[in-house]
Scaffold this motif. Sequence first.
Motif, PDB file in Angstrom:
ATOM      1  N   THR A   1      45.097  24.264  43.616  1.00  0.00           N
ATOM      2  CA  THR A   1      44.602  23.384  44.675  1.00  0.00           C
ATOM      3  C   THR A   1      43.843  24.168  45.737  1.00  0.00           C
ATOM      4  O   THR A   1      42.811  23.716  46.244  1.00  0.00           O
ATOM      5  CB  THR A   1      45.772  22.621  45.319  1.00  0.00           C
ATOM      6  OG1 THR A   1      46.454  21.869  44.311  1.00  0.00           O
ATOM      7  CG2 THR A   1      45.282  21.675  46.398  1.00  0.00           C
ATOM      8  N   LEU A   2      44.333  25.357  46.084  1.00  0.00           N
ATOM      9  CA  LEU A   2      43.644  26.181  47.077  1.00  0.00           C
ATOM     10  C   LEU A   2      42.229  26.530  46.624  1.00  0.00           C
ATOM     11  O   LEU A   2      41.299  26.569  47.437  1.00  0.00           O
ATOM     12  CB  LEU A   2      44.432  27.469  47.330  1.00  0.00           C
ATOM     13  CG  LEU A   2      45.675  27.378  48.222  1.00  0.00           C
ATOM     14  CD1 LEU A   2      46.353  28.739  48.301  1.00  0.00           C
ATOM     15  CD2 LEU A   2      45.307  26.886  49.623  1.00  0.00           C
ATOM     16  N   GLN A   3      42.055  26.786  45.349  1.00  0.00           N
ATOM     17  CA  GLN A   3      40.749  27.200  44.842  1.00  0.00           C
ATOM     18  C   GLN A   3      39.778  26.042  44.683  1.00  0.00           C
ATOM     19  O   GLN A   3      38.584  26.176  44.962  1.00  0.00           O
ATOM     20  CB  GLN A   3      40.911  27.896  43.487  1.00  0.00           C
ATOM     21  CG  GLN A   3      41.634  29.225  43.561  1.00  0.00           C
ATOM     22  CD  GLN A   3      41.745  29.848  42.197  1.00  0.00           C
ATOM     23  OE1 GLN A   3      40.848  30.555  41.751  1.00  0.00           O
ATOM     24  NE2 GLN A   3      42.843  29.585  41.514  1.00  0.00           N
ATOM     25  N   THR A   4      40.274  24.899  44.234  1.00  0.00           N
ATOM     26  CA  THR A   4      39.387  23.760  43.972  1.00  0.00           C
ATOM     27  C   THR A   4      39.200  22.875  45.189  1.00  0.00           C
ATOM     28  O   THR A   4      38.249  22.093  45.252  1.00  0.00           O
ATOM     29  CB  THR A   4      39.945  22.903  42.818  1.00  0.00           C
ATOM     30  OG1 THR A   4      41.238  22.386  43.184  1.00  0.00           O
ATOM     31  CG2 THR A   4      40.079  23.727  41.545  1.00  0.00           C
ATOM     32  N   GLY A   5      40.110  22.982  46.164  1.00  0.00           N
ATOM     33  CA  GLY A   5      40.024  22.157  47.358  1.00  0.00           C
ATOM     34  C   GLY A   5      40.589  20.769  47.187  1.00  0.00           C
ATOM     35  O   GLY A   5      40.566  19.962  48.116  1.00  0.00           O
TER      36      GLY A   5
ATOM     37  N   ALA B   1      41.237  17.983  41.301  1.00  0.00           N
ATOM     38  CA  ALA B   1      40.047  18.605  40.702  1.00  0.00           C
ATOM     39  C   ALA B   1      40.441  19.439  39.486  1.00  0.00           C
ATOM     40  O   ALA B   1      41.541  19.978  39.414  1.00  0.00           O
ATOM     41  CB  ALA B   1      39.347  19.485  41.725  1.00  0.00           C
ATOM     42  N   THR B   2      39.524  19.532  38.534  1.00  0.00           N
ATOM     43  CA  THR B   2      39.768  20.328  37.335  1.00  0.00           C
ATOM     44  C   THR B   2      39.287  21.759  37.554  1.00  0.00           C
ATOM     45  O   THR B   2      38.102  21.979  37.793  1.00  0.00           O
ATOM     46  CB  THR B   2      39.021  19.720  36.125  1.00  0.00           C
ATOM     47  OG1 THR B   2      39.474  18.384  35.915  1.00  0.00           O
ATOM     48  CG2 THR B   2      39.270  20.552  34.873  1.00  0.00           C
ATOM     49  N   PRO B   3      40.163  22.737  37.468  1.00  0.00           N
ATOM     50  CA  PRO B   3      39.747  24.133  37.687  1.00  0.00           C
ATOM     51  C   PRO B   3      39.084  24.716  36.447  1.00  0.00           C
ATOM     52  O   PRO B   3      39.302  24.248  35.325  1.00  0.00           O
ATOM     53  CB  PRO B   3      41.075  24.835  37.970  1.00  0.00           C
ATOM     54  CG  PRO B   3      42.067  24.068  37.156  1.00  0.00           C
ATOM     55  CD  PRO B   3      41.613  22.623  37.206  1.00  0.00           C
ATOM     56  N   THR B   4      38.274  25.735  36.650  1.00  0.00           N
ATOM     57  CA  THR B   4      37.776  26.504  35.525  1.00  0.00           C
ATOM     58  C   THR B   4      38.923  27.358  34.979  1.00  0.00           C
ATOM     59  O   THR B   4      39.951  27.529  35.648  1.00  0.00           O
ATOM     60  CB  THR B   4      36.635  27.441  35.955  1.00  0.00           C
ATOM     61  OG1 THR B   4      37.175  28.443  36.826  1.00  0.00           O
ATOM     62  CG2 THR B   4      35.532  26.673  36.680  1.00  0.00           C
ATOM     63  N   LEU B   5      38.730  27.894  33.797  1.00  0.00           N
ATOM     64  CA  LEU B   5      39.763  28.764  33.249  1.00  0.00           C
ATOM     65  C   LEU B   5      39.895  30.042  34.073  1.00  0.00           C
ATOM     66  O   LEU B   5      40.976  30.636  34.134  1.00  0.00           O
ATOM     67  CB  LEU B   5      39.466  29.089  31.785  1.00  0.00           C
ATOM     68  CG  LEU B   5      39.612  27.915  30.807  1.00  0.00           C
ATOM     69  CD1 LEU B   5      39.336  28.385  29.383  1.00  0.00           C
ATOM     70  CD2 LEU B   5      40.993  27.276  30.896  1.00  0.00           C
ATOM     71  N   GLY B   6      38.823  30.465  34.701  1.00  0.00           N
ATOM     72  CA  GLY B   6      38.911  31.606  35.598  1.00  0.00           C
ATOM     73  C   GLY B   6      39.806  31.307  36.779  1.00  0.00           C
ATOM     74  O   GLY B   6      40.611  32.151  37.204  1.00  0.00           O
ATOM     75  N   GLN B   7      39.695  30.110  37.338  1.00  0.00           N
ATOM     76  CA  GLN B   7      40.562  29.709  38.441  1.00  0.00           C
ATOM     77  C   GLN B   7      42.002  29.551  37.981  1.00  0.00           C
ATOM     78  O   GLN B   7      42.944  29.855  38.724  1.00  0.00           O
ATOM     79  CB  GLN B   7      40.039  28.414  39.058  1.00  0.00           C
ATOM     80  CG  GLN B   7      38.730  28.592  39.805  1.00  0.00           C
ATOM     81  CD  GLN B   7      38.114  27.278  40.244  1.00  0.00           C
ATOM     82  OE1 GLN B   7      38.278  26.238  39.578  1.00  0.00           O
ATOM     83  NE2 GLN B   7      37.401  27.295  41.362  1.00  0.00           N
TER      84      GLN B   7
END
Length: 313
Positions: free
Chosen positions: A107-111, A115-121
């Motif tokens: 959640t911190l990374q995508t805001g 939201a669907t994160p990338t595999l890197g996230q």
Amino acid sequence: MSEAPGTLAVFEEPALDGSSGSGGGWKDFAAGSLAGAAQVAVGHPLDTVKVRMQIEKAGIFKGPMDCFMKTIRNEGFLGLYKGMASPLVGISAVNSLLFWAYSYGRTLQTGSATATPTLGQVAIAGAGAGAVNSILASPVELLKVRLQVQYNTAVQGSAVFRGPVPLARHLFQKFGARGITWGFWATVAREIPANAAFYTGFEFAKRCLADTFANGDSTKLSPLLLMLSGSIGGVSYWTASYPLDVIKSRVQNGKEPPKGFGYILSTAKTIAAEQGIRGFFRGFSPSVIRSVPAAGVTFATYELVMRALNNNQ
């Protein structure tokens, strides 16, 4: 499937039915706790074989099956469940914290919790969760490891501890706080790459299976397919971290708690001198075999409990 610059591949899918929908809330704690209990119940016997293979010197056991059979022959079938009380209680708490931290990291990374994160996230969130998780995982693993190899009188003398509480009391009385935090940095070193690979392997497999069998909707995956995804995550976990796990086990079964940070490298040098490169992979096969049902049950339990909790809102 599309690709973002500087990241791993992005699979377009609905929000994860569990973690991304909650963003690190109480549901992650509840589902993670049940998932941890399921993991221990399924995987502990082979974990005992893994730990004994890691710690005993070469020649004690001819291989994992020999270790498995000797344990049953000498200690009965319940010998495979030595040290289970610690992870049964502790891993429930550990997994609660792990899944919560992972969900919060996404959640911190995508805001956004949806939201669907990338595999890197996903990998970054898993690595961060592993670091946070070490706070609980380190003492739980310490007690588990020392109970699993309790027959080894060369290390622990004649004392036999009937469970994690008397062992924890003994370690604290003898070494103070260092006796409980024994091997903490070795645990951190293992947990970061292990959980980055754990969650990335699971998410990659789940998204591929969703594209193939559920029109891209991972919430429609069957329990069997969730278990398959989890199994791939479990194999990824050990593939990324096994030598570090060997080091951690050796450290936590030592004669006294190490000081500073350099003990990880010194322990690695000792293993290499005694057994060569093979020493870092002793017990690898039972770990991978164990991870198939254990991680499969862990992720399937977590996802299914989250679905039930979200559907009952």
